[in-house]
Design an enzyme around this catalytic site. Structure first.
Site, PDB file in Angstrom:
ATOM      1  N   CYS A  42      -2.790  -7.450   3.366  1.00  0.00           N
ATOM      2  CA  CYS A  42      -2.598  -6.943   2.001  1.00  0.00           C
ATOM      3  C   CYS A  42      -3.775  -7.289   1.107  1.00  0.00           C
ATOM      4  O   CYS A  42      -4.325  -6.430   0.430  1.00  0.00           O
ATOM      5  CB  CYS A  42      -1.296  -7.512   1.428  1.00  0.00           C
ATOM      6  SG  CYS A  42      -1.091  -7.125  -0.313  1.00  0.00           S
ATOM      7  N   CYS A  47      -3.580  -3.373   0.908  1.00  0.00           N
ATOM      8  CA  CYS A  47      -3.088  -2.956  -0.414  1.00  0.00           C
ATOM      9  C   CYS A  47      -4.082  -3.185  -1.548  1.00  0.00           C
ATOM     10  O   CYS A  47      -4.362  -2.272  -2.329  1.00  0.00           O
ATOM     11  CB  CYS A  47      -1.808  -3.712  -0.760  1.00  0.00           C
ATOM     12  SG  CYS A  47      -0.661  -3.881   0.602  1.00  0.00           S
ATOM     13  N   LYS A  50      -7.621  -1.448  -1.171  1.00  0.00           N
ATOM     14  CA  LYS A  50      -7.329  -0.002  -1.208  1.00  0.00           C
ATOM     15  C   LYS A  50      -7.028   0.460  -2.633  1.00  0.00           C
ATOM     16  O   LYS A  50      -7.568   1.435  -3.129  1.00  0.00           O
ATOM     17  CB  LYS A  50      -6.154   0.283  -0.252  1.00  0.00           C
ATOM     18  CG  LYS A  50      -5.626   1.686  -0.184  1.00  0.00           C
ATOM     19  CD  LYS A  50      -4.562   2.043  -1.184  1.00  0.00           C
ATOM     20  CE  LYS A  50      -3.390   1.116  -1.340  1.00  0.00           C
ATOM     21  NZ  LYS A  50      -2.373   1.171  -0.317  1.00  0.00           N
ATOM     22  N   TYR A  98      -5.556 -18.099  -3.490  1.00  0.00           N
ATOM     23  CA  TYR A  98      -4.568 -18.297  -2.431  1.00  0.00           C
ATOM     24  C   TYR A  98      -4.664 -19.709  -1.848  1.00  0.00           C
ATOM     25  O   TYR A  98      -3.661 -20.365  -1.594  1.00  0.00           O
ATOM     26  CB  TYR A  98      -4.760 -17.249  -1.325  1.00  0.00           C
ATOM     27  CG  TYR A  98      -3.791 -16.097  -1.429  1.00  0.00           C
ATOM     28  CD1 TYR A  98      -3.871 -15.206  -2.493  1.00  0.00           C
ATOM     29  CD2 TYR A  98      -2.789 -15.903  -0.489  1.00  0.00           C
ATOM     30  CE1 TYR A  98      -2.983 -14.155  -2.605  1.00  0.00           C
ATOM     31  CE2 TYR A  98      -1.894 -14.854  -0.589  1.00  0.00           C
ATOM     32  CZ  TYR A  98      -1.996 -13.985  -1.645  1.00  0.00           C
ATOM     33  OH  TYR A  98      -1.106 -12.954  -1.763  1.00  0.00           O
ATOM     34  N   TYR A 180       0.767   7.005   5.727  1.00  0.00           N
ATOM     35  CA  TYR A 180       0.378   6.363   4.462  1.00  0.00           C
ATOM     36  C   TYR A 180      -1.148   6.241   4.350  1.00  0.00           C
ATOM     37  O   TYR A 180      -1.740   6.653   3.366  1.00  0.00           O
ATOM     38  CB  TYR A 180       0.873   4.917   4.435  1.00  0.00           C
ATOM     39  CG  TYR A 180       2.288   4.634   4.065  1.00  0.00           C
ATOM     40  CD1 TYR A 180       2.611   4.236   2.775  1.00  0.00           C
ATOM     41  CD2 TYR A 180       3.305   4.687   5.008  1.00  0.00           C
ATOM     42  CE1 TYR A 180       3.912   3.899   2.436  1.00  0.00           C
ATOM     43  CE2 TYR A 180       4.608   4.358   4.675  1.00  0.00           C
ATOM     44  CZ  TYR A 180       4.905   3.959   3.387  1.00  0.00           C
ATOM     45  OH  TYR A 180       6.184   3.626   3.047  1.00  0.00           O
ATOM     46  N   GLU A 184      -3.761   8.242   1.782  1.00  0.00           N
ATOM     47  CA  GLU A 184      -4.370   7.436   0.721  1.00  0.00           C
ATOM     48  C   GLU A 184      -5.900   7.516   0.791  1.00  0.00           C
ATOM     49  O   GLU A 184      -6.578   7.708  -0.229  1.00  0.00           O
ATOM     50  CB  GLU A 184      -3.905   5.977   0.803  1.00  0.00           C
ATOM     51  CG  GLU A 184      -2.446   5.833   0.404  1.00  0.00           C
ATOM     52  CD  GLU A 184      -1.936   4.392   0.374  1.00  0.00           C
ATOM     53  OE1 GLU A 184      -0.959   4.138  -0.324  1.00  0.00           O
ATOM     54  OE2 GLU A 184      -2.510   3.528   1.050  1.00  0.00           O
ATOM     55  N   ALA A 343       5.602   3.204  -2.355  1.00  0.00           N
ATOM     56  CA  ALA A 343       4.712   4.155  -3.027  1.00  0.00           C
ATOM     57  C   ALA A 343       3.574   4.482  -2.095  1.00  0.00           C
ATOM     58  O   ALA A 343       3.219   3.685  -1.225  1.00  0.00           O
ATOM     59  CB  ALA A 343       4.168   3.536  -4.305  1.00  0.00           C
ATOM     60  N   HIS A 438      10.449   9.630 -25.067  1.00  0.00           N
ATOM     61  CA  HIS A 438       9.760  10.906 -25.231  1.00  0.00           C
ATOM     62  C   HIS A 438       8.424  10.723 -25.925  1.00  0.00           C
ATOM     63  O   HIS A 438       8.344   9.923 -26.849  1.00  0.00           O
ATOM     64  CB  HIS A 438      10.660  11.836 -26.071  1.00  0.00           C
ATOM     65  CG  HIS A 438      10.121  13.209 -26.216  1.00  0.00           C
ATOM     66  ND1 HIS A 438      10.094  14.094 -25.156  1.00  0.00           N
ATOM     67  CD2 HIS A 438       9.574  13.844 -27.283  1.00  0.00           C
ATOM     68  CE1 HIS A 438       9.554  15.224 -25.576  1.00  0.00           C
ATOM     69  NE2 HIS A 438       9.226  15.094 -26.855  1.00  0.00           N
ATOM     70  N   GLU A 443      11.063  10.707 -18.393  1.00  0.00           N
ATOM     71  CA  GLU A 443      12.300  11.116 -19.075  1.00  0.00           C
ATOM     72  C   GLU A 443      13.027  12.197 -18.278  1.00  0.00           C
ATOM     73  O   GLU A 443      14.232  12.377 -18.394  1.00  0.00           O
ATOM     74  CB  GLU A 443      12.024  11.580 -20.507  1.00  0.00           C
ATOM     75  CG  GLU A 443      11.244  12.862 -20.626  1.00  0.00           C
ATOM     76  CD  GLU A 443      10.986  13.234 -22.095  1.00  0.00           C
ATOM     77  OE1 GLU A 443      11.951  13.361 -22.856  1.00  0.00           O
ATOM     78  OE2 GLU A 443       9.800  13.395 -22.462  1.00  0.00           O
TER      79      GLU A 443
HETATM   80  P1  NDP Z   1       1.875   5.543   9.940  1.00  0.00           P
HETATM   81  O1  NDP Z   1       2.774   5.146  11.035  1.00  0.00           O
HETATM   82  O2  NDP Z   1       2.392   5.705   8.565  1.00  0.00           O
HETATM   83  O3  NDP Z   1       1.145   6.913  10.329  1.00  0.00           O
HETATM   84  C1  NDP Z   1       0.507   7.085  11.564  1.00  0.00           C
HETATM   85  C2  NDP Z   1       0.048   8.521  11.649  1.00  0.00           C
HETATM   86  O4  NDP Z   1      -0.700   8.696  12.851  1.00  0.00           O
HETATM   87  C3  NDP Z   1       1.210   9.502  11.703  1.00  0.00           C
HETATM   88  O5  NDP Z   1       0.843  10.666  11.040  1.00  0.00           O
HETATM   89  C4  NDP Z   1       1.343   9.751  13.216  1.00  0.00           C
HETATM   90  O6  NDP Z   1       1.878  10.999  13.517  1.00  0.00           O
HETATM   91  C5  NDP Z   1      -0.110   9.720  13.638  1.00  0.00           C
HETATM   92  N1  NDP Z   1      -0.288   9.385  15.034  1.00  0.00           N
HETATM   93  C6  NDP Z   1       0.074   8.258  15.678  1.00  0.00           C
HETATM   94  N2  NDP Z   1      -0.296   8.319  16.971  1.00  0.00           N
HETATM   95  C7  NDP Z   1      -0.897   9.498  17.153  1.00  0.00           C
HETATM   96  C8  NDP Z   1      -1.496  10.143  18.252  1.00  0.00           C
HETATM   97  N3  NDP Z   1      -1.542   9.569  19.456  1.00  0.00           N
HETATM   98  N4  NDP Z   1      -2.022  11.373  18.066  1.00  0.00           N
HETATM   99  C9  NDP Z   1      -1.979  11.969  16.869  1.00  0.00           C
HETATM  100  N5  NDP Z   1      -1.434  11.406  15.773  1.00  0.00           N
HETATM  101  C10 NDP Z   1      -0.906  10.185  15.914  1.00  0.00           C
HETATM  102  O7  NDP Z   1       0.704   4.494  10.030  1.00  0.00           O
HETATM  103  P2  NDP Z   1      -0.406   4.072   8.995  1.00  0.00           P
HETATM  104  O8  NDP Z   1      -1.485   3.546   9.870  1.00  0.00           O
HETATM  105  O9  NDP Z   1      -0.728   5.152   8.036  1.00  0.00           O
HETATM  106  O10 NDP Z   1       0.277   2.892   8.203  1.00  0.00           O
HETATM  107  C11 NDP Z   1       0.819   1.779   8.915  1.00  0.00           C
HETATM  108  C12 NDP Z   1       1.866   1.099   8.101  1.00  0.00           C
HETATM  109  O11 NDP Z   1       1.237   0.411   7.034  1.00  0.00           O
HETATM  110  C13 NDP Z   1       2.869   2.042   7.442  1.00  0.00           C
HETATM  111  O12 NDP Z   1       3.976   2.230   8.260  1.00  0.00           O
HETATM  112  C14 NDP Z   1       3.206   1.361   6.163  1.00  0.00           C
HETATM  113  O13 NDP Z   1       4.391   0.633   6.349  1.00  0.00           O
HETATM  114  C15 NDP Z   1       2.066   0.423   5.894  1.00  0.00           C
HETATM  115  N6  NDP Z   1       1.306   0.892   4.729  1.00  0.00           N
HETATM  116  C16 NDP Z   1       1.914   0.955   3.521  1.00  0.00           C
HETATM  117  C17 NDP Z   1       1.223   1.408   2.422  1.00  0.00           C
HETATM  118  C18 NDP Z   1       1.903   1.502   1.099  1.00  0.00           C
HETATM  119  O14 NDP Z   1       2.991   0.949   0.948  1.00  0.00           O
HETATM  120  N7  NDP Z   1       1.338   2.196   0.116  1.00  0.00           N
HETATM  121  C19 NDP Z   1      -0.177   1.811   2.511  1.00  0.00           C
HETATM  122  C20 NDP Z   1      -0.699   1.727   3.816  1.00  0.00           C
HETATM  123  C21 NDP Z   1       0.014   1.283   4.882  1.00  0.00           C
HETATM  124  P3  NDP Z   1       3.466  11.258  13.593  1.00  0.00           P
HETATM  125  O15 NDP Z   1       3.975  11.270  12.209  1.00  0.00           O
HETATM  126  O16 NDP Z   1       3.550  12.575  14.260  1.00  0.00           O
HETATM  127  O17 NDP Z   1       4.022  10.151  14.421  1.00  0.00           O
END
Ligand code: NDP
Length: 457
Positions: A42, A47, A50, A98, A180, A184, A343, A438, A443
């Site tokens: 994070c 987080c 980013k 930290y 995510y 982003e 988010a 408002h 709202e």
């Molecule tokens: P996600 O699991 O959200 O997304 C992974 C993406 O990669 C999906 O679109 C998935 O497709 C695709 N994918 C995975 N394997 C393959 C493959 N072999 N071929 C093609 N596409 C593939 O992972 P992220 O890395 O984006 O984020 C990881 C975690 O980090 C999240 O689950 C979230 O909890 C956390 N996070 C939270 C944030 C926030 O709160 N704002 C910001 C960033 C991360 P498909 O959908 O088809 O499986």
């Protein structure tokens, strides 16, 4: 047997630090092992950096929007190295804070790579610097790590970790994935002037989110010139002196000078010695825990992304604190995983809490759906073509709000407030009785009177 510590934590990220600090404040003898800087994903690679880049990228739109409000800003330009330098300065500051938080809570920081020797012993460091530390309780909080699928030629692609420290902005960035991180970073880089193409294997971005969020965000991102190639997979990648040729399943080849793999993350448990001490893991390497964060070994616990449960910073912190309360303050606590808001800091932002429409229909059958899409007030003068989408899902019988979703400016801040209402079991009637502020976008959440006719049960 006397142990060196009551609690020894492996991993000084959000979950590990939260648990160990709280245990230290309760008077437990505590230590935390970390091979990198303190702060974890994070603070160091997720987080926080980013979001700082998201802030930087938002100025692009603000500058454009300002023109019709009478501002004239000539020669505006972005210096990426300045942004990265200042972001890193902030991360260094956070690292110091930290460390101080840990020492203020009497937590010993043990620097080095830790592995389990037995259920009460951890080896830290290597060679002559190897040290063995014993503890009554051990907490695993090692987080997660970006993974790349085995696609020929994908090895040199960067992950989110490297993307946060790029030396130079590419001209054309291809992002693989539709989760995510992918959306982003698509927003950050496209707003900073990079041509962005996102390759998604599903029919649309953000699988698992409410369909209206997926549709609306995809429309907005496309409007802002992010090219989304859906239902596409990557066959192979060629890298010719920094120029990538990305071959898609439909035969198309995309040429780009930047390639970001955002295809998910995996629990960081490899090499920890879990098998040696009998800690059960799942097929993808996540530590198996019960509702008390206890692993299959009675004195070893795990919190956060290494359990691959709900991979969000506040959840890891809640799990860590609940564990410290349970073990060291005689206050047994389990984390409530219902209605966790989240988010996505895309352009525009997404905020969501509760069930998606699909989940709500599966669970309750008939529901009421309220949806609103509108041009924000600011856009009436700025001319910005972006539209905001808001959606409420209501259970018929109890009239309880069971889902809130938003795509638009301020979505994260707004949905955090609504998450309290959902936690309290608020009803649509109570939303209606709430006075609006408002003029705001939020709202709309208390003034949506007519459910969508096709969605009434
Ligand atoms: P996600 O699991 O959200 O997304 C992974 C993406 O990669 C999906 O679109 C998935 O497709 C695709 N994918 C995975 N394997 C393959 C493959 N072999 N071929 C093609 N596409 C593939 O992972 P992220 O890395 O984006 O984020 C990881 C975690 O980090 C999240 O689950 C979230 O909890 C956390 N996070 C939270 C944030 C926030 O709160 N704002 C910001 C960033 C991360 P498909 O959908 O088809 O499986």
């Amino acid at each position: 047997m006397a142990f060196d510590y009551d609690l020894l934590t492996i991993g000084a990220g959000s979950g590990g630090v939260a648990a160990t600090r709280r245990a230290g404040n309760y008077g437990a003898r505590t230590a935390i092992c970390e091979k990198d800087q303190v702060g974890g994903t994070c603070v160091l690679r997720g987080c926080i950096p980013k979001k700082l880049l998201v802030y930087a990228s938002r100025f692009a739109e603000e500058l454009e929007d300002s023109v019709h409000f009478g501002w004239s800003i000539s020669d505006a330009s972005m210096d990426w190295p300045t942004l990265i330098k200042n972001k890193n300065l902030e991360l260094e500051r956070l690292n110091i804070i930290y460390k101080k938080l840990l020492s203020d809570a009497n937590v010993d920081l043990i620097e080095g790579t830790a592995t389990l020797v037995d259920s009460h012993t951890v080896a830290v460091g290597a060679g002559k610097g190897l040290r063995r530390v014993t503890s009554e309780t051990i907490l695993l909080a090692t987080g997660g790590w970006p993974v790349k699928p085995s696609i020929a030629g994908l090895e040199p692609a960067m992950t989110s970790t490297e993307a946060l420290d790029l030396l130079k902005l590419p001209e054309h960035l291809v992002i693989l994935g539709g989760g995510y991180i992918a959306v982003e970073f698509a927003g950050i880089f496209s707003k900073l002037g990079v041509k962005v193409t996102e390759v998604v294997r599903a029919d649309n971005i953000l699988r698992g989110f409410d369909e209206d969020i997926r549709r609306h965000l995809q429309k907005e991102m496309s409007r802002q010139d992010v090219s989304i190639r859906s239902s596409a997979t990557v066959e192979c990648v060629d890298n010719d002196h920094g120029v990538y040729h990305i071959r898609l399943s439909d035969g198309d080849v995309i040429e780009a000078d930047g390639l970001l793999c955002a295809m998910g993350r995996a629990p960081n448990t490899w090499g920890l010695g879990l098998e040696r001490v009998g800690v059960d893991i799942t097929e993808n390497g996540a530590v198996r825990v019960d509702e008390w964060s206890r692993t299959s070994v009675a004195n070893i616990y795990a919190v956060g992304d290494c359990t691959d449960h709900v991979n969000l910073t506040p959840v890891a912190i809640a799990e860590g604190r609940a564990l410290a309360d349970t073990l060291y303050n005689n206050d047994p606590k389990k984390v409530d995983y219902k209605n966790i808001p989240s988010a996505i800091f895309s352009h525009p932002e997404v905020g969501t809490v509760g069930l998606t429409e699909k989940e709500a229909r599966e669970r309750f059958g008939e529901i009421k759906v309220y949806r609103s899409e509108f041009r924000p007030l600011k856009a009436t003068i700025s001319g910005n073509g972006g539209r905001t989408m808001m959606k409420l899902l209501v259970e018929l019988e109890t009239e309880k709000i069971i889902g809130c979703h938003m795509v638009g400016d301020g979505a994260a801040e707004i949905v955090q407030g609504l998450a309290i209402a959902l936690k309290c079991g608020a009803t649509k009637r109570q939303f209606d009785a709430t006075m609006a502020i408002h003029p705001t976008a939020s709202e709309e959440f208390v003034t949506m009177y007519e459910p969508l006719l096709e969605n009434v049960g």
